[in-house]
Design an enzyme around this catalytic site. Structure first.
Site, PDB file in Angstrom:
ATOM      1  N   LEU A  82       7.910   2.782   4.321  1.00  0.00           N
ATOM      2  CA  LEU A  82       9.226   1.847   4.408  1.00  0.00           C
ATOM      3  C   LEU A  82      10.751   1.874   3.983  1.00  0.00           C
ATOM      4  CD1 LEU A  82       7.378  -1.545   4.937  1.00  0.00           C
ATOM      5  CD2 LEU A  82       8.228  -0.573   6.768  1.00  0.00           C
ATOM      6  N   THR A 118       1.052   4.570   1.624  1.00  0.00           N
ATOM      7  CA  THR A 118       2.116   5.475   2.506  1.00  0.00           C
ATOM      8  C   THR A 118       2.809   3.746   3.493  1.00  0.00           C
ATOM      9  OG1 THR A 118      -0.258   6.233   3.542  1.00  0.00           O
ATOM     10  CG2 THR A 118       1.970   6.200   5.281  1.00  0.00           C
ATOM     11  N   CYS A 119       2.896   2.540   3.728  1.00  0.00           N
ATOM     12  CA  CYS A 119       3.507   1.759   3.911  1.00  0.00           C
ATOM     13  C   CYS A 119       4.449   1.393   2.935  1.00  0.00           C
ATOM     14  CB  CYS A 119       2.552   0.006   4.246  1.00  0.00           C
ATOM     15  SG  CYS A 119       1.344   0.364   5.151  1.00  0.00           S
ATOM     16  N   THR A 120       4.377   2.075   2.207  1.00  0.00           N
ATOM     17  CA  THR A 120       5.775   1.283   1.012  1.00  0.00           C
ATOM     18  C   THR A 120       6.414   2.582   1.354  1.00  0.00           C
ATOM     19  OG1 THR A 120       4.054   0.392  -1.229  1.00  0.00           O
ATOM     20  CG2 THR A 120       6.634   0.865  -1.008  1.00  0.00           C
ATOM     21  N   THR A 135       1.206  -1.450   0.233  1.00  0.00           N
ATOM     22  CA  THR A 135       0.116   0.254   0.406  1.00  0.00           C
ATOM     23  C   THR A 135       1.111   0.826   0.191  1.00  0.00           C
ATOM     24  OG1 THR A 135      -0.286  -0.304   2.505  1.00  0.00           O
ATOM     25  CG2 THR A 135      -1.886  -0.926   1.430  1.00  0.00           C
TER      26      THR A 135
END
Length: 160
Positions: free
Chosen positions: A52, A47-49, A45
């Site tokens: 990280l 924001t997660c990408t 997704t």
């Protein structure tokens, strides 16, 4: 099951999870290291990408602070393996598929995106070399990122 809120200054809850290569990782085996735990909702997704990738691109900062970074989500280890390979992550991704660590750390959505249950909230925790919780940030909005300035300041304070 009664869930107690964890607090800064207390022993961090131990966990045993599998990484993207199916290796077993336990928190108590990290004793003697500073650990940064980054819980995030879902692999792949936006924001997660973004979150990280910012860690990946700044990994020398965490290496210099002698901090071991773990990304944790409820995704399967197979999903995490593909996510890690596609994004070139240079730190471990751990599968909390059974939602045990997310529950222990108080960062699990009851309801995510209106229909998913049991997805990790975006959260950051720093655990010192003795296993004591030194920083905790749990975000209610999955679109928000942790306060990396505060995280980095705490890491410098602990290991600088």
């Amino acid at each position: 099951m009664l869930i107690m809120a964890i607090a800064i200054g207390q022993q961090a809850p131990d966990f045993t999870l599998r990484d993207s290569e199916r290796n077993i990782v336990t928190l108590h085996e990290q004793k003697g290291k500073t650990v940064l735990l980054l819980f995030y909702p879902l692999a792949f997704t936006s924001t997660c990408t973004k979150e990280l990738c910012s860690i990946r691109d700044d990994i020398s900062r965490y290496d210099n602070a002698e901090a071991t970074v773990f990304g944790i989500s409820v995704d399967s280890y197979a999903t995490l393996k593909k996510f890690k390979a596609e994004q070139g992550y240079n730190f471990s991704l751990l599968s909390d598929f059974n939602k045990e660590a997310s529950t222990q750390y108080g960062c699990l959505y009851d309801n995510f995106a209106g229909w998913m249950h049991g997805v990790s909230k975006r959260a950051a925790f720093i655990i010192d070399k003795e296993g004591i919780l030194q920083y905790a940030e749990i975000l209610e909005s999955a679109g928000d990122l942790p306060d990396f300035e505060a995280i980095n300041a705490k890491l410098e304070q602990l290991n600088g």
